[in-house]
Enzyme design. Structure first.
Site, PDB file in Angstrom:
ATOM      1  CG  HIS A 172       8.062   4.026  88.566  1.00 19.14           C
ATOM      2  ND1 HIS A 172       7.699   4.963  89.501  1.00 19.14           N
ATOM      3  CD2 HIS A 172       9.257   4.459  88.060  1.00 19.14           C
ATOM      4  CE1 HIS A 172       8.625   5.911  89.553  1.00 19.14           C
ATOM      5  NE2 HIS A 172       9.589   5.627  88.686  1.00 19.14           N
ATOM      6  CG  LEU A 179     -13.865   6.695  89.913  1.00 22.97           C
ATOM      7  CD1 LEU A 179     -14.074   7.541  91.174  1.00 22.97           C
ATOM      8  CD2 LEU A 179     -12.811   5.623  90.186  1.00 22.97           C
ATOM      9  CG  ASP A 224       6.486  11.170  96.374  1.00 22.20           C
ATOM     10  OD1 ASP A 224       7.172  10.645  95.480  1.00 22.20           O
ATOM     11  OD2 ASP A 224       6.906  12.090  97.101  1.00 22.20           O
TER      12      ASP A 224
HETATM   13  C1  IPE Z   1       5.056  14.468  92.845  1.00 27.08           C
HETATM   14  O1  IPE Z   1       6.076  13.606  93.202  1.00 27.08           O
HETATM   15  C2  IPE Z   1       4.598  14.169  91.445  1.00 27.08           C
HETATM   16  C3  IPE Z   1       3.895  12.901  91.273  1.00 27.08           C
HETATM   17  C4  IPE Z   1       3.502  12.122  92.238  1.00 27.08           C
HETATM   18  C5  IPE Z   1       3.612  12.557  89.902  1.00 27.08           C
HETATM   19  P1  IPE Z   1       7.614  14.038  93.053  1.00 27.08           P
HETATM   20  O2  IPE Z   1       8.422  12.927  93.591  1.00 27.08           O
HETATM   21  O3  IPE Z   1       7.882  14.446  91.649  1.00 27.08           O
HETATM   22  O4  IPE Z   1       7.661  15.317  93.983  1.00 27.08           O
HETATM   23  P2  IPE Z   1       8.878  16.007  94.746  1.00 27.08           P
HETATM   24  O5  IPE Z   1       9.991  16.147  93.771  1.00 27.08           O
HETATM   25  O6  IPE Z   1       9.248  15.086  95.867  1.00 27.08           O
HETATM   26  O7  IPE Z   1       8.345  17.296  95.259  1.00 27.08           O
HETATM   27  C1  IPE Z   2       6.235   8.703  92.493  1.00 24.91           C
HETATM   28  O1  IPE Z   2       7.332   8.046  93.024  1.00 24.91           O
HETATM   29  C2  IPE Z   2       6.073   8.473  91.014  1.00 24.91           C
HETATM   30  C3  IPE Z   2       6.315   9.652  90.179  1.00 24.91           C
HETATM   31  C4  IPE Z   2       6.637  10.826  90.597  1.00 24.91           C
HETATM   32  C5  IPE Z   2       6.183   9.462  88.750  1.00 24.91           C
HETATM   33  P1  IPE Z   2       8.797   8.641  92.911  1.00 24.91           P
HETATM   34  O2  IPE Z   2       9.411   8.142  91.648  1.00 24.91           O
HETATM   35  O3  IPE Z   2       8.785  10.109  93.069  1.00 24.91           O
HETATM   36  O4  IPE Z   2       9.487   7.943  94.162  1.00 24.91           O
HETATM   37  P2  IPE Z   2      10.482   8.609  95.210  1.00 24.91           P
HETATM   38  O5  IPE Z   2       9.867   9.868  95.682  1.00 24.91           O
HETATM   39  O6  IPE Z   2      11.770   8.830  94.492  1.00 24.91           O
HETATM   40  O7  IPE Z   2      10.584   7.589  96.300  1.00 24.91           O
HETATM   41 MG    MG Z   3       8.928  11.338  94.649  1.00 20.93          MG
END
Ligand code: IPE
Ligand code: IPE
Ligand code: MG
Length: 254
Positions: A45, A139, A28
């Site tokens: 990303h 792995l 995240d």
């Molecule tokens: C969790 O991250 C899902 C992934 C890392 C794929 P999110 O950014 O979607 O989660 P929330 O919305 O903060 O709970």
């Molecule tokens: C995690 O990073 C990637 C996915 C959930 C696909 P985020 O896109 O959720 O990044 P934040 O949480 O908005 O910083």
């Molecule tokens: Mg996120």
């Protein structure tokens, strides 16, 4: 200039104590990483893919058995269309670019989640990666794609009903075997980056006794050094599984 991180020394240090067999990561913070730099979310990303490569490589080198990466959740479909589409393209391209390297390193790719919901071109790459690496013995890289813990449990319950399983046949082991993660050990360590203290519908059944490690580091900044720090922290934990400390120590000394 900061000293270069010496992964080899870290590996030796980590080998003194049991390693987690299965590490599961909630990757995240890509969006916030980008925002802090005045960049579009997709830049986060893209940078996150570099972390994926580093962590897959690191886990392989350390001898971790399974690495599960939460790449796209059931709920992430509700993000703006452009972001979903960018993520699907990035997933497709990354697999395409990395498959030979993964295969050469003995990595076996598998997935959890409703992969049939992925766009056809992305799904094709995912299936190709699973097929190409299916005999590998290194792995296990388990990609959580269109994954949600609740829907996974619900689907398992539906399967049990569909198979007309009698109630007394349905024990924990049988139920586990009906989940997407069938055959995998439960995660020993769950890592969540970017500081959020929540599970976000990840592996709800499987993390009953996992150790949880939350770091404020955003995913694009999470590299081998951060992986080592997480495992070192894990190695300080006493996993009691409901017992008292003395019982755990007795078991260990046997
Ligand atoms: C969790 O991250 C899902 C992934 C890392 C794929 P999110 O950014 O979607 O989660 P929330 O919305 O903060 O709970
Ligand atoms: C995690 O990073 C990637 C996915 C959930 C696909 P985020 O896109 O959720 O990044 P934040 O949480 O908005 O910083
Ligand atoms: Mg996120």
């Amino acid at each position: 200039m900061p000293a270069l991180f010496d992964f080899e020394s870290a590996r030796k240090e980590l080998s003194k104590k049991p390693l987690p067999r299965h590490i599961a990561v909630i990757m995240d913070g890509n969006g916030r990483w980008a925002k802090e730099r005045g960049l579009p979310r997709v830049a986060g990303h893209h940078e996150g893919v570099k972390s994926v490569k580093a962590i897959v490589e690191g886990c392989g080198e350390l001898g971790v058995e399974v690495l599960t990466l939460y790449a796209f959740s059931h709920e992430n479909w509700n993000r703006p269309t452009w972001e979903v589409s960018a993520l699907m393209k990035l997933l497709m391209r990354t697999i395409h670019n990395e498959i030979n390297n993964l295969d050469a390193n003995g990595v076996r790719v598998r997935t959890i989640g409703q992969i049939d919901r992925l766009p056809p071109a992305t799904l094709k790459q995912v299936k190709h990666a699973i097929e190409v690496t299916r005999r590998n013995t290194g792995l296990v890289l388990c990609l959580a794609l269109s994954y949600g813990g609740r829907i996974e449990i619900l689907e398992a319950a539906r399967r049990a009903l569909h198979e007309k399983m009698t109630p007394n046949r349905l024990d924990e082991a049988t139920f586990s075997s009906l989940l997407d993660t069938a055959g995998l050990p439960d995660p020993d360590l769950v890592i969540r980056t970017s500081g959020e203290h929540r599970i976000s519908n990840f592996l709800l059944w499987q993390i009953a006794y996992s150790e949880i490690y939350v770091t404020p580091t955003y995913w694009p900044d999470f590299r081998k050094k951060e992986l080592v720090d997480a495992i070192l922290d894990y190695q300080t934990r006493e996993r009691r599984f409901g017992l008292v400390s003395e019982q755990v120590k007795k078991k260990k000394s046997k």
